[in-house]
Design a protein around this motif. Structure first.
Motif, PDB file in Angstrom:
ATOM      1  N   ASP A 103       0.831  -1.209   0.000  1.00 54.03           N
ATOM      2  CA  ASP A 103       0.000   0.000   0.000  1.00 54.03           C
ATOM      3  C   ASP A 103       0.866   1.260   0.000  1.00 54.03           C
ATOM      4  N   ASP A 106       2.153   1.662  -3.476  1.00 54.94           N
ATOM      5  CA  ASP A 106       1.040   2.116  -4.315  1.00 54.94           C
ATOM      6  C   ASP A 106       0.760   3.599  -4.081  1.00 54.94           C
ATOM      7  N   TYR A 107       0.797   4.025  -2.813  1.00 54.07           N
ATOM      8  CA  TYR A 107       0.583   5.439  -2.482  1.00 54.07           C
ATOM      9  C   TYR A 107       1.627   6.310  -3.179  1.00 54.07           C
ATOM     10  N   CYS A 108       2.887   5.910  -3.082  1.00 52.73           N
ATOM     11  CA  CYS A 108       3.960   6.682  -3.734  1.00 52.73           C
ATOM     12  C   CYS A 108       3.742   6.746  -5.233  1.00 52.73           C
ATOM     13  N   GLN A 109       3.391   5.625  -5.831  1.00 51.33           N
ATOM     14  CA  GLN A 109       3.202   5.596  -7.284  1.00 51.33           C
ATOM     15  C   GLN A 109       2.021   6.477  -7.705  1.00 51.33           C
ATOM     16  N   ARG A 110       0.939   6.447  -6.940  1.00 52.99           N
ATOM     17  CA  ARG A 110      -0.212   7.301  -7.268  1.00 52.99           C
ATOM     18  C   ARG A 110       0.157   8.776  -7.170  1.00 52.99           C
ATOM     19  N   LYS A 111       0.911   9.135  -6.132  1.00 54.65           N
ATOM     20  CA  LYS A 111       1.345  10.525  -5.968  1.00 54.65           C
ATOM     21  C   LYS A 111       2.279  10.937  -7.105  1.00 54.65           C
ATOM     22  N   ASN A 113       2.297   9.717 -10.145  1.00 53.70           N
ATOM     23  CA  ASN A 113       1.455   9.873 -11.341  1.00 53.70           C
ATOM     24  C   ASN A 113       0.677  11.184 -11.303  1.00 53.70           C
ATOM     25  N   LEU A 114       0.169  11.546 -10.118  1.00 59.28           N
ATOM     26  CA  LEU A 114      -0.569  12.799  -9.971  1.00 59.28           C
ATOM     27  C   LEU A 114       0.343  13.997 -10.257  1.00 59.28           C
ATOM     28  N   SER A 117       1.028  14.312 -13.951  1.00 58.30           N
ATOM     29  CA  SER A 117      -0.136  14.875 -14.635  1.00 58.30           C
ATOM     30  C   SER A 117      -0.213  16.384 -14.413  1.00 58.30           C
TER      31      SER A 117
END
Length: 153
Positions: A103, A106-111, A113-114, A117
């Motif tokens: 998790d 995953d949190y790091c990867q989502r951040k 990606n954000l 963007s």
């Protein structure tokens, strides 16, 4: 795109020298602020990628492994890896959440990606603002030259 550029130039041609100066100064200021924002995003992205790498390295270490634990950027203390499957994730303003290793990754990867963007969106806005500033500068220079030519004649 060419028609919108020519119509924008037509609007700029109608403006006075003072208005063009103000527009150029405002656009230059916005360009500088956007560049600062882009630099901040790059810095945050580098930190998140470093954190993601650290999580990956941490997940490969065996439980009970002795290691140095960072308290600050320059202060490390000796420690022992107790639970490699749980991590504390800094979610901002001093708040931490306990997550599993997956998790946390995953949190790091989502951040990341954000941020990528947001970087792309800001970069597009920056390009448009630079274009406006450059166009206003060219029209302003043309008007100043015309004014100088009229006063010297």
């Amino acid at each position: 795109m060419a028609s919108s550029s020519s119509s924008a130039r037509g609007e700029l041609e109608k403006m006075g020298i003072d208005q063009l100066k103000a527009l150029k100064e405002q656009a230059d200021l916005e360009v500088n602020l956007l560049q600062d924002s882009l630099n901040n995003i790059r810095t945050a992205n580098a930190r998140l990628e470093s954190a993601a790498g650290a999580l990956n390295d941490l997940s490969l270490r065996p439980q009970g492994k002795k290691m140095l634990v960072p308290l600050t950027a320059s202060l490390y203390v000796p420690g022992t890896l107790d639970e490699a499957d749980k991590v504390l994730v800094d979610i901002g303003t001093g708040y931490f959440i306990e997550k599993t290793m997956e998790d946390g990754k995953d949190y790091c990867q989502r951040k990341i990606n954000l941020l990528k963007s947001n970087y792309e969106q800001l970069f597009e806005v920056l390009a448009k603002k630079k274009s406006v500033a450059d166009e206003a500068g060219m029209v302003l220079q043309g008007k100043v030259r015309q004014l100088q030519a009229a006063t010297t004649s």
